[in-house]
Structures are given as C-alpha cells and as structure tokens.
Design a protein around this motif. Sequence first.
Motif, PDB file in Angstrom:
ATOM      1  N   ILE A 155       0.875  -1.173   0.000  1.00 28.25           N
ATOM      2  CA  ILE A 155       0.000   0.000   0.000  1.00 28.25           C
ATOM      3  C   ILE A 155       0.912   1.222   0.000  1.00 28.25           C
ATOM      4  N   LYS A 156       1.401   1.554  -1.177  1.00 28.11           N
ATOM      5  CA  LYS A 156       2.324   2.678  -1.319  1.00 28.11           C
ATOM      6  C   LYS A 156       2.161   3.262  -2.718  1.00 28.11           C
ATOM      7  N   ASN A 157       2.089   4.563  -2.785  1.00 23.49           N
ATOM      8  CA  ASN A 157       1.974   5.262  -4.059  1.00 23.49           C
ATOM      9  C   ASN A 157       3.217   4.983  -4.900  1.00 23.49           C
ATOM     10  N   CYS A 178      -4.510  -6.980  -6.810  1.00 22.22           N
ATOM     11  CA  CYS A 178      -4.255  -6.198  -5.594  1.00 22.22           C
ATOM     12  C   CYS A 178      -4.786  -6.970  -4.396  1.00 22.22           C
ATOM     13  N   ILE A 179      -4.071  -6.908  -3.307  1.00 29.72           N
ATOM     14  CA  ILE A 179      -4.433  -7.658  -2.107  1.00 29.72           C
ATOM     15  C   ILE A 179      -5.626  -7.049  -1.372  1.00 29.72           C
ATOM     16  N   SER A 180      -5.909  -5.765  -1.652  1.00 30.73           N
ATOM     17  CA  SER A 180      -7.017  -5.101  -0.954  1.00 30.73           C
ATOM     18  C   SER A 180      -7.510  -3.909  -1.761  1.00 30.73           C
ATOM     19  N   ASP A 181      -8.666  -3.398  -1.373  1.00 23.47           N
ATOM     20  CA  ASP A 181      -9.187  -2.182  -1.991  1.00 23.47           C
ATOM     21  C   ASP A 181      -8.257  -1.001  -1.737  1.00 23.47           C
ATOM     22  N   SER A 182      -7.560  -1.009  -0.611  1.00 25.65           N
ATOM     23  CA  SER A 182      -6.616   0.073  -0.301  1.00 25.65           C
ATOM     24  C   SER A 182      -5.486   0.124  -1.322  1.00 25.65           C
ATOM     25  N   VAL A 183      -5.036  -1.032  -1.773  1.00 20.80           N
ATOM     26  CA  VAL A 183      -3.988  -1.071  -2.800  1.00 20.80           C
ATOM     27  C   VAL A 183      -4.541  -0.502  -4.109  1.00 20.80           C
ATOM     28  N   VAL A 184      -5.740  -0.879  -4.479  1.00 20.42           N
ATOM     29  CA  VAL A 184      -6.378  -0.333  -5.687  1.00 20.42           C
ATOM     30  C   VAL A 184      -6.465   1.182  -5.579  1.00 20.42           C
ATOM     31  N   ASP A 185      -6.942   1.673  -4.451  1.00 23.18           N
ATOM     32  CA  ASP A 185      -7.113   3.118  -4.267  1.00 23.18           C
ATOM     33  C   ASP A 185      -5.808   3.881  -4.394  1.00 23.18           C
ATOM     34  N   ILE A 186      -4.727   3.336  -3.862  1.00 18.61           N
ATOM     35  CA  ILE A 186      -3.435   4.036  -3.922  1.00 18.61           C
ATOM     36  C   ILE A 186      -2.847   3.990  -5.339  1.00 18.61           C
ATOM     37  N   LEU A 187      -3.204   2.957  -6.121  1.00 19.97           N
ATOM     38  CA  LEU A 187      -2.691   2.840  -7.487  1.00 19.97           C
ATOM     39  C   LEU A 187      -3.513   3.630  -8.510  1.00 19.97           C
TER      40      LEU A 187
END
Length: 183
Positions: A116-118, A139-148
């Motif tokens: 989870i990193k830009n 992506c392992i999570s929605d948070s990863v999608v959001d950051i990408l």
Amino acid sequence: MRVLHFTTSNVWRGHEQMIIDIYESFRDNGFVENQLIVCSTDSEIYKVATERNLRVQTFDFKSEYDLRFAKKFKKIVTEDGSDVIMIHNSKAHTISVLSAIFFGLKIPMVLCRTLIKNIGTNFFRKYKYNFKGIKKIICISDSVVDILKPSIKNHDSMTVIGSVVDTDRFVNSKKKGIPSQRI
C-alpha cells in the motif's frame, strides 16, 4: 496452461508464502498444467520450494536493470513454454518489462501487488505499471487499488483478491511464545 512465478526476493515474508500457496493451490486443484518458480539463488523461497518438491529455477543478477539477465529471463520463459508470467515484486516487474521492451518477451504478465504505497511520479515506474504486457494487476485489498488508481490508466486491469490463511495448519500445532495474561 503453464504459469511462471517470478520473484527476486531473498527474504521470507508473507508474499513469498503466498507464492508457495498459489503454486500448491493451482497444482492441487488442477488449474494449471505446469508451473515454475524463478527466484534468486539461495533465496528463502528457493529453500522452501525445493523442500516441497516444486519446480524452481534460480538465477543471479546484479540489479533490476541488468539487461543481460533480462535477456536470460526471456530465454527461461521461452524454454519453459510459459503461457503467463505472475510477477511477484518490483524488481521482477522491472526485469519483465525490460525483457519485453529489449528482447521481445510477449507472454502476458499478471502483476501481484500487496504494498500500500503510491508509485510516485517517476516516469519509468508509471510506465511499467501501465505497460501493455501487464494484462492484470492483482491487488491484495481495496486500499492497494485506491493508492494505485491515480497512476494506472486502465482501472479495469486491477482486481482485488484478498489474502487468506489456511487455519487448519495451526489446529494441532504447539503454542509458542509468552502466554497472554488477563488483567
């Protein structure tokens, strides 16, 4: 289908365990015909993969920008007859893209992203995430999608497949560590 898993990691963490779990699940459920893990010589994943009798091929490389290794990687993929490359970390991602650009690697790639990193504004980093050979980004999570999302042009290329743990592995295991105390 033949799947090649590619990582340059030398350590053992959750993602390396995930590679082994994916390999064994694909094998045990008959999802793929054949698999190969391509990993660094003397890496922890090499040790685990060989203990479990998984197909593995090792390599040595100087850096993720090592064009000699990028050429060798294309040869490994071609000789294995792989249909898909699953890319499991950033350096493997770079090598795969360089292999495609400079040496004509045309196998579809699937990028697994847990961090989870830009990815920032670096031109090459943005290019490799939007590279036409990357057909899917898991992506392992929605948070990863959001950051990408700000850096990825085709949002449809991203999908979430969450991480899971096989709790049956721990049912009969001996407890270790300090017992918790109630206050």
